[in-house]
Design a protein around this motif. Sequence first.
Motif, PDB file in Angstrom:
ATOM      1  N   GLY B 133       0.799  -1.233   0.000  1.00 35.85           N
ATOM      2  CA  GLY B 133       0.000   0.000   0.000  1.00 35.85           C
ATOM      3  C   GLY B 133       0.825   1.273   0.000  1.00 35.85           C
ATOM      4  O   GLY B 133       0.428   2.295   0.555  1.00 35.85           O
ATOM      5  N   LEU B 134       2.004   1.202  -0.628  1.00 35.67           N
ATOM      6  CA  LEU B 134       2.846   2.414  -0.664  1.00 35.67           C
ATOM      7  C   LEU B 134       3.132   2.850  -2.101  1.00 35.67           C
ATOM      8  O   LEU B 134       4.173   3.438  -2.380  1.00 35.67           O
ATOM      9  N   GLU B 135       2.179   2.545  -3.020  1.00 32.27           N
ATOM     10  CA  GLU B 135       2.443   2.907  -4.404  1.00 32.27           C
ATOM     11  C   GLU B 135       2.638   4.420  -4.512  1.00 32.27           C
ATOM     12  O   GLU B 135       1.959   5.199  -3.854  1.00 32.27           O
ATOM     13  N   GLY B 136       3.608   4.791  -5.313  1.00 25.98           N
ATOM     14  CA  GLY B 136       3.859   6.230  -5.514  1.00 25.98           C
ATOM     15  C   GLY B 136       4.850   6.814  -4.526  1.00 25.98           C
ATOM     16  O   GLY B 136       5.320   7.938  -4.704  1.00 25.98           O
ATOM     17  N   ALA B 137       5.206   6.060  -3.475  1.00 20.09           N
ATOM     18  CA  ALA B 137       6.111   6.641  -2.473  1.00 20.09           C
ATOM     19  C   ALA B 137       7.555   6.169  -2.671  1.00 20.09           C
ATOM     20  O   ALA B 137       8.424   6.452  -1.851  1.00 20.09           O
ATOM     21  N   GLY B 138       7.792   5.477  -3.795  1.00 15.90           N
ATOM     22  CA  GLY B 138       9.084   4.824  -3.997  1.00 15.90           C
ATOM     23  C   GLY B 138      10.283   5.756  -3.999  1.00 15.90           C
ATOM     24  O   GLY B 138      11.366   5.377  -3.576  1.00 15.90           O
ATOM     25  N   TYR B 139      10.091   6.970  -4.494  1.00 17.83           N
ATOM     26  CA  TYR B 139      11.252   7.859  -4.596  1.00 17.83           C
ATOM     27  C   TYR B 139      11.381   8.791  -3.400  1.00 17.83           C
ATOM     28  O   TYR B 139      12.157   9.738  -3.425  1.00 17.83           O
ATOM     29  N   LYS B 140      10.610   8.504  -2.373  1.00 21.11           N
ATOM     30  CA  LYS B 140      10.753   9.299  -1.141  1.00 21.11           C
ATOM     31  C   LYS B 140      11.894   8.736  -0.310  1.00 21.11           C
ATOM     32  O   LYS B 140      12.193   7.525  -0.375  1.00 21.11           O
ATOM     33  N   MET B 141      12.507   9.616   0.474  1.00 20.50           N
ATOM     34  CA  MET B 141      13.553   9.160   1.388  1.00 20.50           C
ATOM     35  C   MET B 141      12.865   8.650   2.663  1.00 20.50           C
ATOM     36  O   MET B 141      11.780   9.130   3.010  1.00 20.50           O
ATOM     37  N   PRO B 142      13.512   7.725   3.389  1.00 17.16           N
ATOM     38  CA  PRO B 142      12.871   7.211   4.608  1.00 17.16           C
ATOM     39  C   PRO B 142      12.464   8.327   5.578  1.00 17.16           C
ATOM     40  O   PRO B 142      11.435   8.231   6.238  1.00 17.16           O
ATOM     41  N   SER B 143      13.267   9.392   5.630  1.00 15.98           N
ATOM     42  CA  SER B 143      12.947  10.472   6.575  1.00 15.98           C
ATOM     43  C   SER B 143      11.654  11.198   6.221  1.00 15.98           C
ATOM     44  O   SER B 143      11.094  11.909   7.041  1.00 15.98           O
ATOM     45  N   GLU B 144      11.186  11.015   4.981  1.00 20.86           N
ATOM     46  CA  GLU B 144       9.951  11.702   4.573  1.00 20.86           C
ATOM     47  C   GLU B 144       8.704  10.864   4.878  1.00 20.86           C
ATOM     48  O   GLU B 144       7.589  11.305   4.605  1.00 20.86           O
ATOM     49  N   LEU B 145       8.896   9.656   5.399  1.00 21.27           N
ATOM     50  CA  LEU B 145       7.750   8.779   5.644  1.00 21.27           C
ATOM     51  C   LEU B 145       7.335   8.797   7.115  1.00 21.27           C
ATOM     52  O   LEU B 145       8.160   9.041   7.997  1.00 21.27           O
ATOM     53  N   SER B 146       6.048   8.515   7.355  1.00 21.86           N
ATOM     54  CA  SER B 146       5.577   8.401   8.738  1.00 21.86           C
ATOM     55  C   SER B 146       6.000   7.038   9.294  1.00 21.86           C
ATOM     56  O   SER B 146       6.463   6.175   8.536  1.00 21.86           O
ATOM     57  N   GLY B 147       5.818   6.862  10.606  1.00 18.83           N
ATOM     58  CA  GLY B 147       6.222   5.609  11.251  1.00 18.83           C
ATOM     59  C   GLY B 147       5.594   4.390  10.601  1.00 18.83           C
ATOM     60  O   GLY B 147       6.268   3.397  10.298  1.00 18.83           O
ATOM     61  N   GLY B 148       4.275   4.468  10.342  1.00 16.08           N
ATOM     62  CA  GLY B 148       3.560   3.334   9.752  1.00 16.08           C
ATOM     63  C   GLY B 148       4.042   3.051   8.340  1.00 16.08           C
ATOM     64  O   GLY B 148       4.205   1.889   7.940  1.00 16.08           O
ATOM     65  N   MET B 149       4.293   4.138   7.571  1.00 16.89           N
ATOM     66  CA  MET B 149       4.764   3.956   6.190  1.00 16.89           C
ATOM     67  C   MET B 149       6.154   3.321   6.176  1.00 16.89           C
ATOM     68  O   MET B 149       6.465   2.480   5.332  1.00 16.89           O
ATOM     69  N   LYS B 150       6.990   3.735   7.142  1.00 15.87           N
ATOM     70  CA  LYS B 150       8.348   3.158   7.213  1.00 15.87           C
ATOM     71  C   LYS B 150       8.261   1.653   7.431  1.00 15.87           C
ATOM     72  O   LYS B 150       8.993   0.877   6.832  1.00 15.87           O
ATOM     73  N   LYS B 151       7.345   1.241   8.321  1.00 23.64           N
ATOM     74  CA  LYS B 151       7.216  -0.191   8.609  1.00 23.64           C
ATOM     75  C   LYS B 151       6.743  -0.926   7.362  1.00 23.64           C
ATOM     76  O   LYS B 151       7.201  -2.026   7.059  1.00 23.64           O
ATOM     77  N   ARG B 152       5.815  -0.312   6.631  1.00 25.09           N
ATOM     78  CA  ARG B 152       5.346  -0.939   5.396  1.00 25.09           C
ATOM     79  C   ARG B 152       6.491  -1.053   4.393  1.00 25.09           C
ATOM     80  O   ARG B 152       6.655  -2.083   3.725  1.00 25.09           O
TER      81      ARG B 152
END
Lengths: 377, 254
Positions: B133-152
């Motif tokens: 469920g993270l389509e489109g977030a591929g080119y983000k850096m880990p620091s730009e993601l929320s805690g839940g997104m990082k785990k995903r």
Amino acid sequence: MEGRNLASINYNILDKSQQKLTIAGRLDMENISSLWPEIFKLIKKNKPKVLLLDASGVDYCDGAGIGLFLKLKEKQKENKGSLQIENLKPEFNQLMELFEPGQLSKPEQIPSFFKRVPEQIGKSLTISMREVYSQISFVGEVFVKFLYTLFHLGSLRWKDTFLIAEKSGANAVGITALLGFLIGVILAFQSAISMRKFGAEIYVADLVAIVLFRELGPLLTAFVLAARTGSAFAAEIGTMKINEEVDALTTMGLEPVRFLVIPRMLAAVVITPLLTMFNNLFGILGCILVMITMGFAPITLINEIQHATNLTDLFGGLAKTFVFGYLIAGIGCLCGLQTGKGASAVGDSATRAVVSSIIAIVVADGIFAVIYYFLGI
Amino acid sequence: MDDNAKSIIKVENITIAYDDFVVLKDINFEVKQGEIFVILGGSGCGKSTLLKSMISLIKPVTGKVLIDGKDIVTAQGNELRDILSGIGVMYQNSALFGSMNIIENICLVLEEFTNLPKDAMELIANMRLKVVGLEGAGYKMPSELSGGMKKRAAIARAMALDPKIIFLDEPGAGLDPITSAQLDELIRKLSRSLNITFVIVTHELDSIFAIADRVIMLDKETKSIIATGNPNELRDKSTNPWVKQFFNRQAVEK
């Protein structure tokens, strides 16, 4: 003012065995701090068999007040006496029950000097031996993988290596050049004073060039790299260790040494000689600039330097820098990988990396000095 | 989960110690293919230590950990690499590489283990991101993601090589209940649709009841397993007072 209510005590000796302590007012932290020593001084002096504590006048009691009651109870027990608290309001009685700490935690008993010292020597020795063991095995592992990488260049992570080389090399050109230039200027000025006495100012150029090529250029560059790059390697890998990124690499089947250490090591081994050449060049420029102000023509100085130094001086100095680069990167990475847990661990690793690198560089330089002496270089 | 499924992990007589301090003693259990298996217990009972010993980060003093028949404890070199390529791990704080974007994080392991062209690797990385469920977030850096997104993202990275087993260390730690429940849902979906075996360390009861097929419960005092089974059955039928208290969320006096 209501908030400024004070507490008071009254101490009566009723008979041979019974004494009465009346406490009234507000038993909060502020008031207790002044009453505490006074009360215990009285207890110490009179040593009551039975102490009756009349608390009917206590209209407020916080943790410190309860602490006072509990301490009195403990003191009386110690003195083989008893304490009877009378007329304490029920709400404070409840607090007493809630806060009764039971067995107080006691600090660990420090063993006697004769037991402690050998124990600590043994412990430190074991820790040091373990560190030496881990360092030797690390050096061995890194060396084997370094050689492997040199013969299998395809296995190297080139992108990372170039990025590291840029960060620790290209970005350090400015500071290295500035430092070299200033050292050239300083050396020229300092030596000119002595040389002038003998009318040999022209030899300042010889002196600066030889010193820079053989010793100061490589050493200074190595110190800058140890402070700038060695600490950065330790901090970066240390943070990765704390964030479990190193564990992640291991369980992904990517050996941390090959993935993190070898690119850094190769980058450092390549950039250290290059930066040293920059340092040397700007040192010579600084020296020439000073000599020009003393009235010498640039071409005379260049000829003098060419005459005084040879390629052995230059390459003798540069040969050392490969080893310095290897040491700086190796120690920085090892300190990073050995990072412990906790907030200060990364800082400790970075500090250890810089200090150990500088010591290792000087020791290595000393060994080179002896080798060069016997080789006649 | 198929009750007759074969065992994919066998832990045999594992004893783990830090110097003289024994953390776990003589641990034995099996995990079946496709199972969601939870290791639980109170704080400091050695859950994460046990997990680390199963993924070769800690060497047990004695015992074996057979992953698909191969002992990860004694494996070295290429043999260890082979075993590791069949498992994925999600760490408590995600452990994404901060200097790389999410696609690069996923591609890293593909670069190491395959000779796929770059565009194929990126496609696979995007496929993994879609599943979590993270389509489109591929080119983000880990620091730009929320805690839940990082785990995903970490689960997507763990899935990079189509592993048979994924180990998760406290997946719900630091997440709000809704995000945590969404993560549980994802784990269940992956388990059911891809038949991935999950070994999860947690002490969050909601998660345990929501996803666990089977649990083992570790005890700090005996340093061993004190209960094995389905969490609902353990809650209702266990005679061990500590297990009952744990599953009924009661404060424990030990």
